[in-house]
Design an enzyme around this catalytic site. Structure first.
Site: not given
Ligand code: PLP
Length: 367
Positions: A30, A126, A252, A300
């Site tokens: 992801k 969540r 800055y 930046m």
């Molecule tokens: C991102 C995620 C993982 C991986 O977690 P890490 O801490 O990066 O190993 C696993 N399961 C779900 C549902 C996630 O959202």
């Protein structure tokens, strides 16, 4: 950003060694493979023959399909109603957190093969169905399965596996309790709950599949846990070198002023590239094999380092913000700690302006 494919594979093998050969591996790719570039990550992981890939969003899964990924793709975040149809059409395995979305999957499938994993909330809060309501959601999921939408898995997510085992034990127990009350369909049914930290700390709960992420990309999962191999390093070019007589103001807000006769190098990387602005007057870079302080505020597009004690620095030379140069090393966790965040945010924060270069030789170095 330079990303070492062999190190990514090495870290996946470390996870496999921890959980044993019985559990399938679902590397999480992801957020553009935690900022490293999903195209390179998928290609790098292919020789390890993972069971499939994990993403957060339906769009990410569709991107993987268009890259030619044929393995199962599990979308771990709850599916927004508007994305259900596209997800089913792309042959993604969707996560279900509500009965409304399960209904939508059923109607979107309409004869097409479709599969879902059901998320159980055991404390993360969540998303997912409450573990205590298993008799209700279990019955409904079994109904959907009987109607032709395959229920192929059940999972939960650990909220504090980086801190220790007690909450993992608790959450795993809740998942087992829920599974016993929910029942399960015939055929393939994958139970899973472990991220990187939990895969290393509590491998006995690996069950059918584990979902490692950050560890694969070189982030540590706790001070008491083994370190991964470094995967990503971040470099930029020196574009300007100057001498700065005592009292010369910098950047800055002129928050820095040379303390004596100094030499400064301007490096072509700033917060617009994802270099955290909080590193100004605080962080370091590596130049010529030496650790040098970042001075003044980060702009930046550029930042400035004090190279008074490094001879021969010229425009075109490389500065390393994350990675190794000679005997010196700055880890992604060091940077994260310095600015009060986690490695995940640092890695995913690098913007598209930073070119991602995947290398495969174990001798590859960026400096
Ligand atoms: C991102 C995620 C993982 C991986 O977690 P890490 O801490 O990066 O190993 C696993 N399961 C779900 C549902 C996630 O959202």
């Amino acid at each position: 950003m330079e990303i070492r494919a062999h190190a990514l594979r090495h870290n996946l093998r470390s996870i496999r060694a921890s959980v044993g050969p019985g559990a399938r591996l679902l590397p999480m790719v992801k957020a553009d493979a935690y900022g490293t570039g999903v195209v390179g990550a998928v290609a790098a992981l292919a020789p390890e023959r993972p069971y499939g890939f994990g993403v957060a969003a339906v769009e990410e899964g569709i991107d993987l399909r268009s890259l030619g990924v044929r393995e199962p793709i599990l979308v771990l975040s709850p599916t927004p109603p508007a994305a259900v149809k596209a997800g089913v059409e792309a042959g993604l395995t969707l996560s279900i957190s509500s009965l409304e979305v399960l209904d939508l999957v059923q109607s979107a499938a309409a004869g097409r093969p479709a599969a879902f994993h059901l998320e159980v909330d055991t404390g993360m809060g969540r998303s997912g169905f409450d573990w205590r309501d298993a008799p209700q959601w279990g019955a409904r999921a079994l109904q959907a399965h009987a109607a032709g939408v395959r229920w192929t898995g059940c999972f939960t997510h650990m909220h504090s596996a980086d801190e220790g085992r007690p909450t993992v034990d608790l959450q795993w127990g809740r998942l087992q309790e829920a599974l016993a009350a929910a029942g399960r369909p015939e055929g393939e049914f994958l139970v899973h709950g472990l991220n990187s930290a939990a895969s290393l700390r509590c491998p006995e709960y690996a069950a059918d599949l584990v979902r490692p992420g950050i560890f694969l990309y070189g982030g540590r999962v706790g001070p008491d846990q083994p370190a991964p191999e470094d995967v990503a390093s971040v470099h930029a070019r020196v574009v300007h070198v100057r001498s700065a007589p005592e009292g010369t103001t910098l950047g800055y807000g002129s928050t820095y002023r040379s303390q004596g006769d100094e030499r400064w190098a301007t490096v072509a990387m700033g917060y617009g590239d994802g270099l955290p602005r909080a590193l100004g007057n605080r962080g370091h870079a590596l130049v010529g094999g030496r650790r040098v302080p970042i001075v003044g505020r980060i702009s930046m597009d550029v930042s400035v380092v004090d190279i008074t004690h490094v001879a021969g620095v010229r425009p075109g030379h490389v500065a390393t913000f994350i990675g190794s140069d000679g005997d010196e090393r700055i880890s992604v966790d060091e940077v994260a700690e310095l600015v009060g965040t986690i490695s995940y945010e640092i890695l995913t924060g690098f913007t598209p302006r930073v070119v991602r270069i995947w290398t495969d030789g174990s001798a590859a170095g960026g400096s």
